[in-house]
Design an enzyme around this catalytic site. Structure first.
Site, PDB file in Angstrom:
ATOM      1  CD  GLU A  47      -8.243   4.999 -14.342  1.00 14.54           C
ATOM      2  OE1 GLU A  47      -8.226   4.107 -15.221  1.00 14.54           O
ATOM      3  OE2 GLU A  47      -9.280   5.584 -13.998  1.00 14.54           O
ATOM      4  CG  ASN A 110      -9.386   7.497 -10.768  1.00  8.82           C
ATOM      5  OD1 ASN A 110      -8.173   7.648 -10.833  1.00  8.82           O
ATOM      6  ND2 ASN A 110     -10.039   6.581 -11.475  1.00  8.82           N
ATOM      7  CE  LYS A 127     -12.023   8.055 -14.883  1.00  4.28           C
ATOM      8  NZ  LYS A 127     -11.723   6.602 -14.748  1.00  4.28           N
ATOM      9  CD  GLU A 146     -13.412   4.552 -12.728  1.00  2.00           C
ATOM     10  OE1 GLU A 146     -12.992   5.685 -12.436  1.00  2.00           O
ATOM     11  OE2 GLU A 146     -13.236   4.022 -13.841  1.00  2.00           O
ATOM     12  CB  CYS A 172      -9.325   6.186 -17.609  1.00  2.35           C
ATOM     13  SG  CYS A 172      -9.828   4.659 -18.456  1.00  2.35           S
ATOM     14  CG  ASN A 197      -6.450   0.751 -14.754  1.00  2.00           C
ATOM     15  OD1 ASN A 197      -6.099  -0.240 -14.121  1.00  2.00           O
ATOM     16  ND2 ASN A 197      -5.810   1.889 -14.683  1.00  2.00           N
TER      17      ASN A 197
HETATM   18  N1  CDT Z   1     -11.035   3.385 -15.913  1.00  2.00           N
HETATM   19  C1  CDT Z   1     -11.946   3.789 -16.836  1.00  2.00           C
HETATM   20  O1  CDT Z   1     -12.373   4.937 -16.839  1.00  2.00           O
HETATM   21  N2  CDT Z   1     -12.324   2.871 -17.728  1.00  2.00           N
HETATM   22  C2  CDT Z   1     -13.371   3.100 -18.689  1.00  2.00           C
HETATM   23  C3  CDT Z   1     -14.068   1.817 -18.951  1.00  2.00           C
HETATM   24  C4  CDT Z   1     -15.502   2.017 -18.864  1.00  2.00           C
HETATM   25  S1  CDT Z   1     -16.375   0.520 -19.015  1.00  2.00           S
HETATM   26  C5  CDT Z   1     -17.657   0.776 -17.934  1.00  2.00           C
HETATM   27  C6  CDT Z   1     -12.903   3.678 -20.021  1.00  2.00           C
HETATM   28  O2  CDT Z   1     -13.558   4.588 -20.521  1.00  2.00           O
HETATM   29  O3  CDT Z   1     -11.914   3.204 -20.571  1.00  2.00           O
END
Ligand code: CDT
Length: 313
Positions: A47, A110, A127, A146, A172, A197
């Site tokens: 991502e 995204n 996303k 985000e 993600c 990420n």
């Molecule tokens: N990039 C992404 O979606 N990361 C989220 C972390 C969320 S923490 C507020 C994940 O679900 O891995």
């Protein structure tokens, strides 16, 4: 004819804020070439694979973050990746921040694209599940903005017939939602590509130590793959990025839900697996034969409401 496809998961180490797109694209090409030498015909990148994970930073004016967005794909800076992929005959999944100004209004997503072995974009996914919050929240140990910088994706969960199989994408946080996997499963997906990420630590102080966060990462992917009888290729951007630690754990999961390749570092690292798409047929025709066993008349609550309605006290 067996439908075997050798797939590479191209985990990235951190991309620091100061790193140029050109340098990052060079790293992507190095991984692509390594994957080609190992026989891969498809490579999955993370991502937001072209920049630092900028949603950890707050800006009053969201347009300040537009430097991290792509106005076109490919662009002058990303074209060398598309060119090299075409020369090598390797397809790829690439996550990036998309600035869409079609129709005169700016939209920020995204996004991930699937590029086939001729270097053509065959599919785009935006996303759907955006984690985090919209405003600065000083009760948190770190920001995850985000919801401030992106709109929820407007393309649903499509699949594409490409590379001899039925290919799907998500990004993600989507991997944590069974709805993502089932929507793709309902379209017969055979290989789900996803980049992530994910911070190693939880933003709510002491909750969820790192080992649990890695467990939840793999649990979600393995359950999604098994319950929909699909391959899954999940690829991290990992390591300490601008002082913030992201987890690794990139993996390739079989339609039985087993991890068949796993990254061992938090750096640029290639994992590889030979994915026989016909292995999806067993689950799809037995325990997860949806047409035979699903009871959609009892599932309406899932699509008709987002929140929980517990019984009265
Ligand atoms: N990039 C992404 O979606 N990361 C989220 C972390 C969320 S923490 C507020 C994940 O679900 O891995």
């Amino acid at each position: 004819m067996p439908r075997k496809i050798t797939v590479g998961g191209a985990q990235l180490g951190p991309i620091q804020r100061a790193e140029s797109r050109t340098d990052v694209v060079r790293r992507l090409i190095d991984l692509l070439e390594k994957a080609h030498r190992r026989g891969c015909s498809l490579v999955v990148f993370p991502e937001l694979a072209l920049t630092t994970f900028f949603p950890r930073w707050y800006a009053d004016d969201i347009a300040e973050m537009d430097v991290y967005f792509e106005r076109e794909m490919p662009s002058a800076e990303t074209q060398p990746l598309f060119d090299r992929a075409r020369e090598l005959g390797v397809g790829f999944y690439l996550g990036y921040a998309e600035l869409d100004d079609q129709g005169g209004t700016l939209h920020r997503y995204n996004t991930a694209v699937l590029v086939d072995q001729t270097g053509s974009i065959v599919g785009k996914y935006r996303k759907v599940h955006l984690p985090g919050h919209k405003e600065f929240d000083d009760s948190l140990t770190r920001q995850h903005l985000e919801k401030r910088y992106f709109e929820p994706g407007d393309l649903g969960f499509p699949v594409w017939r490409s590379m001899d199989g039925v290919m799907g994408m998500c990004i993600c946080n989507d991997r944590r939602w069974p709805e993502t996997w089932r929507s793709l499963g309902m379209r017969g997906v055979e290989l789900v590509m996803l980049g992530y990420n994910t911070p190693t630590g939880n933003q709510h102080g002491g909750m969820e130590p790192p080992h649990q966060r890695m467990f939840h990462n793999h649990l979600s992917i393995q359950a999604g793959a098994y319950q929909n009888a699909t391959w899954a290729v999940a690829v991290a951007k990992a390591g300490v990025e601008d002082g913030h630690e992201l987890m690794g754990g990139s993996c390739i999961v079989s339609p039985q839900g087993e991890i068949v390749a796993l990254a061992s570092t938090v750096e640029d690292e290639l994992i590889v697996a030979d994915c026989d798409l016909d292995l999806c047929n067993f689950g799809k025709s037995t325990i997860f034969n949806f047409a035979a066993h699903r009871r959609p008349e009892h599932y309406k609550i899932i699509t008709e409401q987002a929140g929980v309605t517990p019984p009265k006290e």
